[in-house]
Design a protein around this motif. Structure first.
Motif, PDB file in Angstrom:
ATOM      1  N   GLY A  57       0.810  -1.221   0.000  1.00 54.65           N
ATOM      2  CA  GLY A  57       0.000   0.000   0.000  1.00 54.65           C
ATOM      3  C   GLY A  57       0.837   1.261   0.000  1.00 54.65           C
ATOM      4  N   LYS A  58       0.156   2.400  -0.184  1.00 55.25           N
ATOM      5  CA  LYS A  58       0.825   3.690  -0.330  1.00 55.25           C
ATOM      6  C   LYS A  58       0.290   4.676   0.693  1.00 55.25           C
ATOM      7  CE  LYS A  58       2.293   4.881  -5.040  1.00 55.25           C
ATOM      8  NZ  LYS A  58       1.825   5.514  -6.252  1.00 55.25           N
ATOM      9  N   VAL A  59       1.204   5.454   1.273  1.00 57.26           N
ATOM     10  CA  VAL A  59       0.812   6.545   2.170  1.00 57.26           C
ATOM     11  C   VAL A  59       1.359   7.825   1.570  1.00 57.26           C
ATOM     12  CG1 VAL A  59       1.098   7.515   4.482  1.00 57.26           C
ATOM     13  CG2 VAL A  59       0.875   5.030   4.203  1.00 57.26           C
ATOM     14  N   GLU A  60       0.470   8.728   1.147  1.00 58.63           N
ATOM     15  CA  GLU A  60       0.926   9.976   0.509  1.00 58.63           C
ATOM     16  C   GLU A  60       0.423  11.193   1.270  1.00 58.63           C
ATOM     17  OE1 GLU A  60      -0.461   9.767  -3.508  1.00 58.63           O
ATOM     18  OE2 GLU A  60       1.168   8.449  -4.154  1.00 58.63           O
ATOM     19  N   TRP A  61       1.370  12.018   1.734  1.00 56.73           N
ATOM     20  CA  TRP A  61       1.037  13.268   2.400  1.00 56.73           C
ATOM     21  C   TRP A  61       1.128  14.407   1.389  1.00 56.73           C
ATOM     22  CZ3 TRP A  61      -0.567  13.818   7.379  1.00 56.73           C
ATOM     23  CH2 TRP A  61      -0.369  12.739   8.243  1.00 56.73           C
ATOM     24  N   ALA A  62       0.327  15.455   1.600  1.00 60.58           N
ATOM     25  CA  ALA A  62       0.464  16.663   0.779  1.00 60.58           C
ATOM     26  C   ALA A  62       1.832  17.275   1.079  1.00 60.58           C
ATOM     27  CB  ALA A  62      -0.650  17.643   1.134  1.00 60.58           C
ATOM     28  N   LYS A  63       2.345  18.109   0.173  1.00 55.00           N
ATOM     29  CA  LYS A  63       3.676  18.710   0.357  1.00 55.00           C
ATOM     30  C   LYS A  63       3.697  19.653   1.559  1.00 55.00           C
ATOM     31  CE  LYS A  63       6.012  18.542  -4.095  1.00 55.00           C
ATOM     32  NZ  LYS A  63       5.056  17.875  -4.967  1.00 55.00           N
ATOM     33  N   ASN A  64       4.835  19.655   2.259  1.00 52.55           N
ATOM     34  CA  ASN A  64       5.093  20.580   3.378  1.00 52.55           C
ATOM     35  C   ASN A  64       4.072  20.510   4.517  1.00 52.55           C
ATOM     36  OD1 ASN A  64       7.294  21.586   1.919  1.00 52.55           O
ATOM     37  ND2 ASN A  64       5.934  22.977   0.802  1.00 52.55           N
ATOM     38  N   VAL A  65       3.499  19.324   4.733  1.00 48.38           N
ATOM     39  CA  VAL A  65       2.556  19.180   5.856  1.00 48.38           C
ATOM     40  C   VAL A  65       3.348  18.840   7.118  1.00 48.38           C
ATOM     41  CG1 VAL A  65       0.751  17.691   6.818  1.00 48.38           C
ATOM     42  CG2 VAL A  65       0.561  18.494   4.487  1.00 48.38           C
ATOM     43  N   ARG A  66       3.118  19.626   8.175  1.00 50.35           N
ATOM     44  CA  ARG A  66       3.776  19.322   9.458  1.00 50.35           C
ATOM     45  C   ARG A  66       2.797  18.552  10.343  1.00 50.35           C
ATOM     46  NH1 ARG A  66       5.117  22.843  13.012  1.00 50.35           N
ATOM     47  NH2 ARG A  66       3.593  24.378  12.380  1.00 50.35           N
ATOM     48  N   THR A  67       3.221  17.352  10.777  1.00 51.21           N
ATOM     49  CA  THR A  67       2.338  16.545  11.631  1.00 51.21           C
ATOM     50  C   THR A  67       2.842  16.587  13.070  1.00 51.21           C
ATOM     51  OG1 THR A  67       3.630  14.528  11.310  1.00 51.21           O
ATOM     52  CG2 THR A  67       1.845  14.928   9.756  1.00 51.21           C
ATOM     53  N   GLY A  68       1.906  16.516  13.991  1.00 51.61           N
ATOM     54  CA  GLY A  68       2.250  16.420  15.411  1.00 51.61           C
ATOM     55  C   GLY A  68       1.602  15.172  15.963  1.00 51.61           C
ATOM     56  N   TYR A  69       2.401  14.264  16.548  1.00 48.05           N
ATOM     57  CA  TYR A  69       1.893  12.940  16.954  1.00 48.05           C
ATOM     58  C   TYR A  69       2.062  12.751  18.453  1.00 48.05           C
ATOM     59  CZ  TYR A  69       1.583   7.770  16.856  1.00 48.05           C
ATOM     60  OH  TYR A  69       1.236   6.459  17.076  1.00 48.05           O
ATOM     61  N   LEU A  70       0.941  12.590  19.162  1.00 51.16           N
ATOM     62  CA  LEU A  70       0.993  12.245  20.597  1.00 51.16           C
ATOM     63  C   LEU A  70       0.791  10.744  20.710  1.00 51.16           C
ATOM     64  CD1 LEU A  70       1.105  13.298  23.583  1.00 51.16           C
ATOM     65  CD2 LEU A  70      -1.367  13.139  23.563  1.00 51.16           C
ATOM     66  N   ASP A  71       1.903  10.053  20.945  1.00 42.50           N
ATOM     67  CA  ASP A  71       1.937   8.602  20.965  1.00 42.50           C
ATOM     68  C   ASP A  71       1.773   8.142  22.409  1.00 42.50           C
ATOM     69  OD1 ASP A  71       2.694   6.006  20.786  1.00 42.50           O
ATOM     70  OD2 ASP A  71       4.688   6.350  19.993  1.00 42.50           O
ATOM     71  N   GLN A  72       1.104   6.964  22.605  1.00 43.58           N
ATOM     72  CA  GLN A  72       0.949   6.410  23.962  1.00 43.58           C
ATOM     73  C   GLN A  72       2.310   6.124  24.600  1.00 43.58           C
ATOM     74  OE1 GLN A  72      -1.358   2.791  23.975  1.00 43.58           O
ATOM     75  NE2 GLN A  72      -2.961   3.667  22.725  1.00 43.58           N
ATOM     76  N   HIS A  73       3.328   5.873  23.779  1.00 42.67           N
ATOM     77  CA  HIS A  73       4.592   5.357  24.340  1.00 42.67           C
ATOM     78  C   HIS A  73       5.789   6.280  24.117  1.00 42.67           C
ATOM     79  CE1 HIS A  73       2.228   1.757  24.712  1.00 42.67           C
ATOM     80  NE2 HIS A  73       1.995   1.768  23.420  1.00 42.67           N
ATOM     81  N   THR A  74       5.550   7.584  23.853  1.00 41.92           N
ATOM     82  CA  THR A  74       6.683   8.489  23.626  1.00 41.92           C
ATOM     83  C   THR A  74       7.509   8.637  24.899  1.00 41.92           C
ATOM     84  OG1 THR A  74       5.268   9.732  22.133  1.00 41.92           O
ATOM     85  CG2 THR A  74       7.318  10.776  22.760  1.00 41.92           C
ATOM     86  N   ALA A  75       8.819   8.563  24.758  1.00 42.10           N
ATOM     87  CA  ALA A  75       9.699   8.705  25.936  1.00 42.10           C
ATOM     88  C   ALA A  75      10.274  10.121  25.968  1.00 42.10           C
ATOM     89  CB  ALA A  75      10.818   7.683  25.842  1.00 42.10           C
TER      90      ALA A  75
END
Length: 517
Positions: A57-75
């Protein structure tokens, strides 16, 4: 379009999680990603953020998109202060400032043509920094830190000393300060208290950009999302509206599928019966053959599968003494110079059901551990009563290499394999989960394994530290029912009024005793 996921297929070992899944995220969509524990919600976010590579499969983001991810396990890295982590939210602006300053330094040796180019470039940087309020960073940090109750921890505090709830708050604050084009939030309310959940709710309601939110907190979900993506049985289906609207449409869809399945089964039975009765007779053989062809070409509908729903029944031990525990001038904490509470004089009696509430980091888990004698108080004492049979559910699971079966067998060595499997299945775990290692399970599945241990011992008091964290809707409802029926006493740390108000008769707010104001 911000994100386009096409034909995603992924699995772990022989357990397929997604089969040819597609997903689109459009500007301004506020998406709730829902599904039972272990259906792959966190895995999906790990794939779209590039932490995991899909099988297909393919995952395509639009150009210059900044994502912020709050993960359950971020250290968080020990040695960093809370202020350092929050400033990381502006790292892209600091990098811009560095580039701009380097250009200023080079200007001294530049000719007029180069100078013009450099002035244009520094002008662009300057404009971008001003647009993003770069020169008001400290004010913005203070504003968000106040709203999430971080200021009282002190921005110079080392992150190594923080509780699970405090860590989550700081990561959330950093993310909100980054103002990404898309927020990816994996169970953000798990370690937040009621006031901060309320603040986050208001923030997300006003949030102009898109977000994807995983949450089992239905009132919270309903208040902030406008699209639901439902993950079940390796599929991902889109519904417009909130969770209540999804439930209504989903139930109707299931009823239609079930009716179509029954109609088809009836038709198949009639066709088979006609073929069996008429294929041997010359006069009707052709009719029988045409019906057989119809049968052969028919696309057989699948019956709607019932998900394994958990069944929780707490076993009751003999009655405890009248007083379960009593604290005398109990002061809790981990460091002598930093007590978390004023002296507490609290008493719990047989059969009482009490919720412990209060803001993060004031010592709710520490209080439970001090009562149980797992950690020593800074001063005063906590005395347990007589004839106690205790069931204790900890907020965090200790790391383990065990499979689910081994984990339960260690606690109940006399159980047969059938009894172990049956106990885990009653908690809503499927065969594939039961045979997996505990550490590869989702947070909700791990919580079910820990609950399984308590459900299989006889108790007369339950001390439960945030048992609803990570649990899916069915499991949460079943746990509420089981606690309402339980004959023993309950001391419950919980941040969800919708859950604890139907279980307890009293509420202890530890903010009345805190030294952190």
């Amino acid at each position: 379009m911000i994100l386009d996921v096409k034909n995603l297929t992924h699995g772990f070992g022989d357990r397929e999680i997604f089969d040819n899944v597609s997903f689109r995220l459009l500007k301004g969509e506020h998406i709730g990603l829902i599904g039972a524990n272990g259906e792959g919600k966190s895995t999906f976010l790990n794939i779209v953020t590039g932490k995991l590579q899909p099988d297909e499969g393919k995952v395509e983001w639009a150009k210059n998109v900044r994502t912020g991810y709050l993960d359950q396990h971020t250290a968080l890295e020990p040695g960093m202060t809370i202020g350092d982590v929050l400033r990381q939210g502006f790292s892209y602006l600091y990098e811009m400032e560095t580039k701009m300053n380097l250009l200023f330094e080079k200007m001294g040796a530049a000719d007029s043509h180069e100078m013009e180019k450099m002035l244009e470039e520094t002008g662009t940087y300057q404009e971008l920094l001003e647009q993003n309020d770069f020169y008001a960073i400290d004010t913005k940090i203070e504003e968000v830190a106040r709203a999430l109750g971080i200021m009282e921890l002190g921005l110079d505090t080392d992150v190594a000393s923080l509780s699970g709830g405090q860590r989550t708050k700081i990561l959330l604050a950093k993310l909100l300060l980054e103002k990404p084009d898309i927020l990816l939030l994996d169970e953000p309310t798990n370690y937040l208290d009621e006031n901060h959940i309320e603040w986050l709710k208001r923030y997300l309601l006003d949030y102009e950009n898109a977000f994807i939110l995983i949450s089992h907190d239905i009132p919270f979900l309903n208040s902030v999302v406008n699209i639901i993506y439902h993950m079940e049985d390796r599929r991902l289906d889109r519904y417009v509206g909130d969770y209540n609207k999804f439930q209504e449409v989903h139930e109707m869809k299931l009823a239609q599928q079930e009716a179509a399945y029954k109609r088809q089964q009836q038709e198949i039975a009639q066709l088979k019966d006609f073929v069996a009765r008429n294929k041997a007779r010359v006069a009707t053989r052709n009719m029988a053959m045409s019906r057989q062809k119809k049968l052969d070409k028919m696309e057989i509908l699948e019956q709607v599968k019932e998900r394994p729903k958990p069944e929780f029944f707490f076993k009751n031990a003999r009655a405890a003494g009248k007083v379960l525990f009593e604290t005398t001038d109990l002061v809790i904490g981990y460091e002598q110079d930093k007590p978390l509470s004023k002296p507490m004089n609290l008493r719990m009696e047989r059969g009482e059901k009490i919720a412990i509430v209060g803001t993060n980091g004031i010592g709710k888990s520490t209080f439970l551990k001090s009562v149980l004698g797992l950690i020593n108080p800074l001063s005063g004492k906590a005395e347990l009563g007589d004839y106690l049979s205790i069931g204790y559910f900890e907020q965090e699971m200790k790391p383990s290499e065990n499979s689910c079966i081994e984990e339960i067998w260690e606690t109940f060595p006399s159980y047969t394999q059938y009894e172990v499997r049956s106990a885990l299945a009653k908690c809503g775990l499927t065969t594939k989960h039961i045979e997996s290692k505990v550490k590869v399970l989702s947070g909700g599945e791990q919580a079910k394994v820990r609950l399984c241990k308590i459900l299989n011992i006889e108790t007369n008091i339950l001390l439960l530290d945030e048992p609803t964290n990570h649990l899916d809707v069915d499991a949460k409802e079943e746990l509420k029912r089981a606690l309402q029926e339980y004959k023993g006493a309950i001391l419950l740390v919980c941040h969800e009024p919708d859950f604890y108000q139907d279980v307890v008769k009293q509420v202890w707010n530890l903010e009345e005793y805190t030294t952190l104001k």
